[in-house]
Design an enzyme around this catalytic site. Structure first.
Site, PDB file in Angstrom:
ATOM      1  NE  ARG A  21      -3.844  -2.126   1.814  1.00 10.73           N
ATOM      2  CZ  ARG A  21      -5.067  -2.799   2.837  1.00 10.73           C
ATOM      3  NH1 ARG A  21      -5.272  -2.072   3.964  1.00 10.73           N
ATOM      4  NH2 ARG A  21      -5.967  -3.614   2.044  1.00 10.73           N
ATOM      5  CE  LYS A 108     -14.447  -7.619   0.478  1.00  9.88           C
ATOM      6  NZ  LYS A 108     -14.179  -7.423   1.975  1.00  9.88           N
ATOM      7  CG  HIS A 132      -9.797  -7.046  -1.296  1.00 13.57           C
ATOM      8  ND1 HIS A 132     -11.348  -7.304  -0.995  1.00 13.57           N
ATOM      9  CD2 HIS A 132      -9.860  -8.038  -2.198  1.00 13.57           C
ATOM     10  CE1 HIS A 132     -11.697  -8.748  -1.639  1.00 13.57           C
ATOM     11  NE2 HIS A 132     -10.367  -9.105  -2.119  1.00 13.57           N
ATOM     12  NE  ARG A 135      -7.765  -0.481   0.764  1.00 16.38           N
ATOM     13  CZ  ARG A 135      -7.620  -0.155   2.392  1.00 16.38           C
ATOM     14  NH1 ARG A 135      -7.479   0.975   3.017  1.00 16.38           N
ATOM     15  NH2 ARG A 135      -8.564  -0.646   3.231  1.00 16.38           N
ATOM     16  N   GLY A 165     -16.209   0.794  -4.409  1.00 13.02           N
ATOM     17  CA  GLY A 165     -16.212   2.010  -5.307  1.00 13.02           C
ATOM     18  C   GLY A 165     -17.571   2.658  -5.482  1.00 13.02           C
ATOM     19  CB  ILE A 166     -20.968   1.046  -3.464  1.00  9.82           C
ATOM     20  CG1 ILE A 166     -20.992   0.265  -4.348  1.00  9.82           C
ATOM     21  CG2 ILE A 166     -22.293   1.675  -3.009  1.00  9.82           C
ATOM     22  CD1 ILE A 166     -21.097   0.377  -5.605  1.00  9.82           C
ATOM     23  NE  ARG A 187     -11.926   3.207  -0.284  1.00 15.66           N
ATOM     24  CZ  ARG A 187     -11.109   3.184  -1.298  1.00 15.66           C
ATOM     25  NH1 ARG A 187     -11.148   4.634  -1.557  1.00 15.66           N
ATOM     26  NH2 ARG A 187      -9.819   2.409  -1.467  1.00 15.66           N
TER      27      ARG A 187
END
Length: 249
Positions: A21, A108, A132, A135, A165-166, A187
């Site tokens: 990351r 998932k 995910h 990232r 991305g929602i 997020r």
């Protein structure tokens, strides 16, 4: 791969290797918080964050107290999760977990039709399309772009859901229109939680709910089941990307 203790067990399929990351390394992300020049500038711009940090109890991860030493910062957390990952895990291991669970089991991180079909074959009852949050593998596919073909391939055998991305009510409705049974957000509520705690989460979810209701009215539907691909029009906007537009019923 890890199992999350939901009523429906969920296992990430494609995170058997820790990610690099770069943003966290660049910004000096650390726990406990370490004050840097950049951090001081941000605190000056948003003083309430600094006040809350000083006046509230120290950051803790109580469910990991026996496994982590937060005094060692982010390296301790990163090392713990890296040790949990097993690159040798394969589809046979997932199938064994599904049999042991003997109930609802959601995998998932599925992003291809091939993996979706394999998931159905080993007895999973649901899948979450996810990169995910983008990232882990940079330049990975967008789950929304994979959604329709995966729904067509396995939608009659298991529940297809998606995340990553929602951010808006229209994002939710577009995913449902393509056949997703549900969407997930992270997020969207985590940022609200960091800024304002539980009231912030309540506010963020309320805004999302109102957006969904308003957008359904603007599209011309009164029930989720009325959504479908007839509501969408795809438009090419670049060499390797597309956008979706609404067409009101």
């Amino acid at each position: 791969m890890t199992i999350h203790p939901f009523a429906c067990s969920s296992a990430p399929r494609d995170v058997d290797v820790p990610s690099h990351r770069e943003r966290d390394l660049r910004t000096g992300c650390a726990i406990p918080f370490q004050l840097t020049l950049g951090g001081m500038i941000q605190f000056t711009a948003t003083p309430m964050w600094g006040i809350n940090y000083v006046t509230h109890e120290p950051f803790r991860l109580p469910h990991l107290d026996e496994h982590l030493d937060l005094g060692k910062g982010a390296n301790s957390i990163g090392g713990y999760f890296a040790e949990m990952l097993d690159p040798s895990m394969n589809w046979d291991d997932v199938a064994e977990m599904v049999r042991d669970r003997d109930g609802q089991f959601c995998l998932k991180g599925i992003m291809t039709v091939e993996d979706a079909r394999r998931t159905a074959e080993i007895g999973c009852t649901g899948i979450f399309l996810s990169n995910h949050g983008g990232r882990l593998l940079y330049d990975s596919c967008v789950p929304f772009d994979q959604l329709a073909e995966i729904v067509d391939a396995v939608g009659d055998r298991l529940d297809v859901m998606m995340e990553s991305g929602i951010q808006r009510g229209t994002h939710v409705l577009k995913a449902l229109s393509l056949g997703a049974k549900a969407v997930g957000v992270a997020r969207h509520y985590l940022y609200a939680l960091a800024v304002a705690g539980q009231p912030g989460v309540d506010r963020a979810l309320e805004l999302l709910r109102k957006e969904i209701e308003r957008d359904m009215k603007l599209v011309g539907v009164t029930r989720i089941r009325q959504l479908g691909r007839h509501n969408l029009r795809f438009q090419v906007v670049g060499p390797a990307s597309s956008a979706t537009q609404w067409e009101a019923s």
